[in-house]
Scaffold this motif. Structure first.
Motif, PDB file in Angstrom:
ATOM      1  N   ILE A 180       1.032  -1.135  -0.128  1.00 38.46           N
ATOM      2  CA  ILE A 180       0.027   0.090  -0.111  1.00 38.46           C
ATOM      3  C   ILE A 180       0.848   1.033  -0.028  1.00 38.46           C
ATOM      4  O   ILE A 180       1.867   1.494   0.747  1.00 38.46           O
ATOM      5  N   MET A 181       0.802   2.092  -1.003  1.00 34.05           N
ATOM      6  CA  MET A 181       1.285   3.312  -0.944  1.00 34.05           C
ATOM      7  C   MET A 181       0.575   4.500  -1.403  1.00 34.05           C
ATOM      8  O   MET A 181      -0.449   4.735  -2.023  1.00 34.05           O
ATOM      9  N   PHE A 182       1.173   5.454  -0.621  1.00 29.48           N
ATOM     10  CA  PHE A 182       0.460   6.774  -0.900  1.00 29.48           C
ATOM     11  C   PHE A 182       1.465   8.125  -0.791  1.00 29.48           C
ATOM     12  O   PHE A 182       2.425   8.002   0.046  1.00 29.48           O
ATOM     13  N   TRP A 183       1.218   9.229  -1.260  1.00 29.09           N
ATOM     14  CA  TRP A 183       1.762  10.439  -0.765  1.00 29.09           C
ATOM     15  C   TRP A 183       0.899  11.348   0.228  1.00 29.09           C
ATOM     16  O   TRP A 183      -0.418  11.223   0.137  1.00 29.09           O
ATOM     17  N   ILE A 184       1.603  11.783   1.430  1.00 27.34           N
ATOM     18  CA  ILE A 184       0.821  12.416   2.305  1.00 27.34           C
ATOM     19  C   ILE A 184       1.365  13.738   2.777  1.00 27.34           C
ATOM     20  O   ILE A 184       2.696  13.812   2.719  1.00 27.34           O
ATOM     21  N   ARG A 185       0.599  14.945   2.801  1.00 27.23           N
ATOM     22  CA  ARG A 185       1.130  16.032   3.142  1.00 27.23           C
ATOM     23  C   ARG A 185       0.328  16.701   4.726  1.00 27.23           C
ATOM     24  O   ARG A 185      -1.003  16.971   4.377  1.00 27.23           O
ATOM     25  N   PRO A 186       0.858  16.222   5.755  1.00 23.90           N
ATOM     26  CA  PRO A 186       0.130  16.705   6.908  1.00 23.90           C
ATOM     27  C   PRO A 186      -0.211  18.288   6.926  1.00 23.90           C
ATOM     28  O   PRO A 186       0.791  19.184   6.774  1.00 23.90           O
ATOM     29  N   ASN A 187      -1.458  18.769   7.502  1.00 18.55           N
ATOM     30  CA  ASN A 187      -1.551  20.366   7.698  1.00 18.55           C
ATOM     31  C   ASN A 187      -1.456  20.565   9.033  1.00 18.55           C
ATOM     32  O   ASN A 187      -1.789  21.750   9.369  1.00 18.55           O
ATOM     33  N   THR A 188      -1.152  19.730   9.864  1.00 17.90           N
ATOM     34  CA  THR A 188      -0.714  19.987  11.137  1.00 17.90           C
ATOM     35  C   THR A 188       0.418  19.271  11.909  1.00 17.90           C
ATOM     36  O   THR A 188       1.075  18.619  11.232  1.00 17.90           O
ATOM     37  N   ASP A 189       0.904  19.638  13.008  1.00 13.45           N
ATOM     38  CA  ASP A 189       2.329  19.276  13.628  1.00 13.45           C
ATOM     39  C   ASP A 189       2.029  18.018  14.376  1.00 13.45           C
ATOM     40  O   ASP A 189       1.103  17.975  15.251  1.00 13.45           O
ATOM     41  N   TRP A 190       2.620  16.963  13.748  1.00  8.87           N
ATOM     42  CA  TRP A 190       2.576  15.417  14.236  1.00  8.87           C
ATOM     43  C   TRP A 190       3.059  15.441  15.462  1.00  8.87           C
ATOM     44  O   TRP A 190       3.032  14.168  16.225  1.00  8.87           O
ATOM     45  N   LEU A 191       3.810  16.177  16.007  1.00 12.00           N
ATOM     46  CA  LEU A 191       4.385  16.188  17.373  1.00 12.00           C
ATOM     47  C   LEU A 191       3.532  16.719  18.574  1.00 12.00           C
ATOM     48  O   LEU A 191       3.721  16.591  19.446  1.00 12.00           O
ATOM     49  N   THR A 192       2.139  16.960  18.020  1.00 10.71           N
ATOM     50  CA  THR A 192       1.268  17.355  19.208  1.00 10.71           C
ATOM     51  C   THR A 192       0.465  16.051  19.725  1.00 10.71           C
ATOM     52  O   THR A 192       1.065  14.938  19.437  1.00 10.71           O
ATOM     53  N   ALA A 193      -0.244  16.367  20.703  1.00  6.81           N
ATOM     54  CA  ALA A 193      -1.002  15.190  21.422  1.00  6.81           C
ATOM     55  C   ALA A 193      -2.020  14.559  20.830  1.00  6.81           C
ATOM     56  O   ALA A 193      -2.727  13.489  21.330  1.00  6.81           O
ATOM     57  N   ASN A 194      -2.514  14.954  19.474  1.00  2.61           N
ATOM     58  CA  ASN A 194      -3.869  14.433  18.835  1.00  2.61           C
ATOM     59  C   ASN A 194      -3.333  13.148  18.402  1.00  2.61           C
ATOM     60  O   ASN A 194      -2.230  12.818  17.776  1.00  2.61           O
ATOM     61  N   GLY A 195      -4.316  12.422  18.114  1.00  3.59           N
ATOM     62  CA  GLY A 195      -4.208  11.210  17.444  1.00  3.59           C
ATOM     63  C   GLY A 195      -4.735  11.152  16.027  1.00  3.59           C
ATOM     64  O   GLY A 195      -5.931  11.670  15.979  1.00  3.59           O
ATOM     65  N   TYR A 196      -4.103  10.667  15.160  1.00  8.51           N
ATOM     66  CA  TYR A 196      -4.450  10.441  13.794  1.00  8.51           C
ATOM     67  C   TYR A 196      -4.476   9.111  13.102  1.00  8.51           C
ATOM     68  O   TYR A 196      -3.550   8.501  13.456  1.00  8.51           O
ATOM     69  N   VAL A 197      -5.140   8.878  12.255  1.00  9.31           N
ATOM     70  CA  VAL A 197      -5.350   7.553  11.509  1.00  9.31           C
ATOM     71  C   VAL A 197      -5.123   7.759  10.006  1.00  9.31           C
ATOM     72  O   VAL A 197      -5.982   8.615   9.462  1.00  9.31           O
ATOM     73  N   LEU A 198      -4.224   7.041   9.551  1.00 11.50           N
ATOM     74  CA  LEU A 198      -3.953   7.192   8.283  1.00 11.50           C
ATOM     75  C   LEU A 198      -4.612   6.269   7.255  1.00 11.50           C
ATOM     76  O   LEU A 198      -5.119   6.567   6.258  1.00 11.50           O
ATOM     77  N   LEU A 199      -4.799   5.031   7.886  1.00 13.05           N
ATOM     78  CA  LEU A 199      -5.445   3.696   7.091  1.00 13.05           C
ATOM     79  C   LEU A 199      -5.818   2.900   8.110  1.00 13.05           C
ATOM     80  O   LEU A 199      -5.498   2.552   9.182  1.00 13.05           O
ATOM     81  N   ASP A 200      -6.979   2.594   7.743  1.00 10.36           N
ATOM     82  CA  ASP A 200      -7.844   1.502   8.574  1.00 10.36           C
ATOM     83  C   ASP A 200      -8.528   0.385   7.851  1.00 10.36           C
ATOM     84  O   ASP A 200      -9.424   0.868   7.035  1.00 10.36           O
TER      85      ASP A 200
END
Length: 268
Positions: A62-82
């Protein structure tokens, strides 16, 4: 450099993919992509593609390009693929855990769970990253920008995926990644490192140009590249014609007319 894939989505102002698969989505919008257009998943958006005939249980990439709009060093949780199947307890899950300084790739198999962790710092706000996840033949691998970051042993079988692959959010509709995706692809086998590197190198050096509001005319174009030493190479010149005028019907002999009315349509 093109290998056959099971699913290939370019997001060029539509949700259809190479094989005609169309997403189910709410709230997503098209945004500037790595190449042309991409798709933004944020807030409460949902974006999913059917897994049937689009992903293999025994091996794949599985491959893709991704450009985060936020700082991933913050405490929020994000899901890329499920792709997790609750009933079977198997599937693939890619996420940045809440409060964790790492991105995790999890392969849930029937007898074993395999995990790869990568520093969140690899994903910089506003910068494009190429992600490839390869699994099969007893391995789970993560590639970033064409380079192998980590490989772990991964036993057991994925007996089933979810009916849909959720891109940019959890299957329950939460933990949106707030990022732009482009060139989402699923291959039916675990690609070799050279294959993944070649695909990344080709895509990272591809440029697109859009031309709008062109008037009817003949057009010619060519490409030029200049290296760091000032050497220039040019492609052959190619051309195309834009003609939006409807066709003209003339010189019809009266003896050949079989009826006195007709409906004529054309595309421009």
């Amino acid at each position: 450099y093109k290998l056959p894939n099971l699913l290939g989505c370019n997001f060029e102002n539509n949700y259809s993919c190479d094989a005609g698969d169309t997403s189910t989505s709410t709230g997503t919008i098209f945004a500037a992509g790595k190449f042309g257009q991409g798709i933004l998943v944020d807030v409460s958006d949902t974006l999913m593609y059917p897994t049937l005939n689009n992903i293999n249980t025994n091996e794949g990439t599985i491959m893709f390009w991704i450009r985060p709009n936020t700082d991933w060093l913050t405490a929020n949780g994000y899901v890329l693929l499920d792709t997790y199947n609750d009933a079977a307890g198997t599937g693939l899950f890619v996420w940045k855990a809440s409060g964790a300084d790492s991105v995790k790739i999890v392969r849930y198999a029937d007898t074993n769970t395999s995990v790869i962790s990568a520093p969140s710092a690899l994903f910089v706000q506003g910068a494009w990253k190429h992600v490839a996840i390869a699994y099969g033949n007893g391995k789970l691998e993560l590639y970033i920008d064409g380079t192998l970051i980590k490989s772990v042993d991964s036993s057991g079988m994925i007996t089933a995926f979810n009916d849909d692959s959720y891109l940019g959010q959890r299957r329950t509709g939460i933990s949106q990644v707030n990022s732009v995706f482009d060139e989402f692809k699923i291959y039916g086998k675990r690609l070799a490192p050279t294959d993944i590197s070649n695909i990344h190198d080709k895509e990272s050096g591809t440029y697109y140009m859009r031309m709008t509001n062109l008037v009817d005319n003949n057009y010619a174009y060519s490409a030029n590249a200049i290296d760091s030493n000032g050497n220039q190479i040019s492609s052959e010149a190619r051309g195309f014609i834009i003609n939006t005028m409807p066709p003209v019907i003339s010189n019809i002999q009266a003896s050949l007319i079989l009826q006195t009315s007709a409906v004529i349509t054309w595309n421009t």
